[in-house]
Design an enzyme around this catalytic site. Structure first.
Site, PDB file in Angstrom:
ATOM      1  N   THR B   1       0.845  -1.200   0.000  1.00 53.00           N
ATOM      2  CA  THR B   1       0.000   0.000   0.000  1.00 53.00           C
ATOM      3  C   THR B   1       0.878   1.247   0.000  1.00 53.00           C
ATOM      4  OG1 THR B   1      -1.645  -1.203   1.273  1.00 53.00           O
ATOM      5  CG2 THR B   1      -1.858   1.196   1.223  1.00 53.00           C
ATOM      6  N   VAL B  30     -11.798  -6.826   0.361  1.00 59.10           N
ATOM      7  CA  VAL B  30     -11.382  -5.430   0.217  1.00 59.10           C
ATOM      8  C   VAL B  30     -10.838  -4.958   1.561  1.00 59.10           C
ATOM      9  CG1 VAL B  30     -12.157  -3.077  -0.225  1.00 59.10           C
ATOM     10  CG2 VAL B  30     -13.081  -4.962  -1.576  1.00 59.10           C
ATOM     11  N   ASP B  32      -8.742  -1.680   3.837  1.00 59.45           N
ATOM     12  CA  ASP B  32      -9.169  -0.344   4.270  1.00 59.45           C
ATOM     13  C   ASP B  32      -8.856   0.760   3.278  1.00 59.45           C
ATOM     14  OD1 ASP B  32      -6.360  -0.937   5.295  1.00 59.45           O
ATOM     15  OD2 ASP B  32      -6.472   1.228   5.479  1.00 59.45           O
ATOM     16  N   THR B  51      -1.841   2.396   6.289  1.00 65.97           N
ATOM     17  CA  THR B  51      -1.305   1.170   5.705  1.00 65.97           C
ATOM     18  C   THR B  51      -1.185   0.127   6.798  1.00 65.97           C
ATOM     19  OG1 THR B  51       0.610   0.146   4.644  1.00 65.97           O
ATOM     20  CG2 THR B  51       1.062   2.082   5.999  1.00 65.97           C
ATOM     21  N   GLY B  54      -5.767  -4.293   7.052  1.00 63.71           N
ATOM     22  CA  GLY B  54      -6.939  -3.494   6.740  1.00 63.71           C
ATOM     23  C   GLY B  54      -8.167  -3.765   7.569  1.00 63.71           C
TER      24      GLY B  54
END
Lengths: 181, 134
Positions: B1, B30, B32, B51, B54
């Site tokens: 990320t 999915v 964050d 980061t 998530g």
């Protein structure tokens, strides 16, 4: 002078003690992203333009888990997510699960600026991004040997787990070591 | 990320985050990063990009919670971010970090993992790029 500044991250995790040359490569890439965003700000550009520009630099660099350096899913695909928010007006845009947008942050920006929505996912997001001028690439663009090897290692580990405990191996939360790519 | 936050000459703030997800992820998971308020957030108080793991950032509504601590508790951005990353996040078993900037140009870059690629540059020429804890 009115203060302005940019802060950038390239991911958190467990990098270990890497050789100086590797560290230098990462630091140089980070500096390029910082400089790109700072350049926008120093010329009077908006914070939104600056963060988009900085993130694009990192997305184009295979060292990082975003854009070109995206990791592989279980199915051997690359699925990318991105979001952007403008604090001056609370507008926000996000995309999730896109596979053909070279710079997902530009798709998030398009959602924010050119739609009445905040988040789009999958094929719809890709179609919207394409219609709004985002650069489209073939999924193979995101292939890197490093990420592919990481998936193969994860699959091997998973197979071993399955052999010892079938139920446990099916649980996504057990995928602790792979969460950072 | 990866992510970025910025304060411009007009005093406006913005945040952006982008990720390639998680190796071997399944089921359309999915994290964050695209969740506004969890991995990415900006208003006229601060801008935050996160980061890390998530699921925990989503449960904690991480990015917005930093802003709320500043607005409602009067915390500095650094205190608010450190409370979330160094206290709240590990208390649930999560890890990771964030970057943030406020309206005055104060920045924060806390993380509770072994490393985080991070750096900044300010109007006065001050800047740095780091990987490990110092």
């Amino acid at each position: 002078q009115q203060p302005f500044a940019i802060v950038v991250h390239g991911g958190a995790g467990y990098f270990g003690n890497q050789p100086e040359a590797v560290q230098a490569a990462y630091k140089a890439a980070m500096q390029r992203a910082i400089d790109a965003g700072y350049d926008v700000l120093s010329k009077g550009g908006s914070a939104t333009d600056a963060v988009e520009r900085a993130v694009m630099v990192l997305e184009d660099d295979s060292l990082f888990n975003a854009g070109k350096g995206a990791v592989f899913t279980h199915a051997g695909t690359n699925e990318l997510d991105a979001a952007i928010m403008d604090g001056s007006n609370m507008k926000a845009g996000a995309v999730a699960g896109v596979t053909t947008i070279k710079n997902p942050i530009t798709a998030a920006r398009a959602v924010m600026d050119k739609s009445m929505h905040v988040m789009m996912t999958g094929r719809g997001a890709e179609l919207f991004a394409r219609e709004n001028g985002c650069t489209v690439v073939k999924p193979a663009y995101f292939y890197t040997k490093h990420s592919w090897d990481a998936l193969q290692n994860a699959l091997r580990k998973e197979q071993k787990q399955k052999e010892t405990n079938k139920k446990k191996a099916m649980l996504q939360p057990d995928n602790y070591d792979e969460k950072y790519g | 990320t990866v992510g970025a936050v910025a304060l411009d000459k007009s005093g406006h703030l913005a945040a952006a985050t982008s990720t390639g997800g998680m190796t071997n992820k399944r089921h359309g998971r999915v994290g964050d990063a695209p969740i506004i308020g969890a991995g990415t957030y900006a208003n006229n108080i601060c801008a935050i990009s996160c980061t890390g793991w998530g699921e925990y950032f989503i449960r904690l509504v991480m990015a917005k919670s930093v802003s709320d601590r500043m607005e409602l508790k009067g915390s500095t951005i650094d205190d608010a971010a450190k409370d979330m990353i160094l206290q709240q996040l590990p208390s649930l078993g999560g890890d990771g970090g964030l970057i943030g900037i406020d309206k005055q140009g104060n920045i924060t870059m806390p993380f509770n993992t072994g490393s985080m690629f991070r750096g900044y540059k300010k109007w006065n020429g001050e800047g740095d790029v780091k990987i490990y804890k110092d």
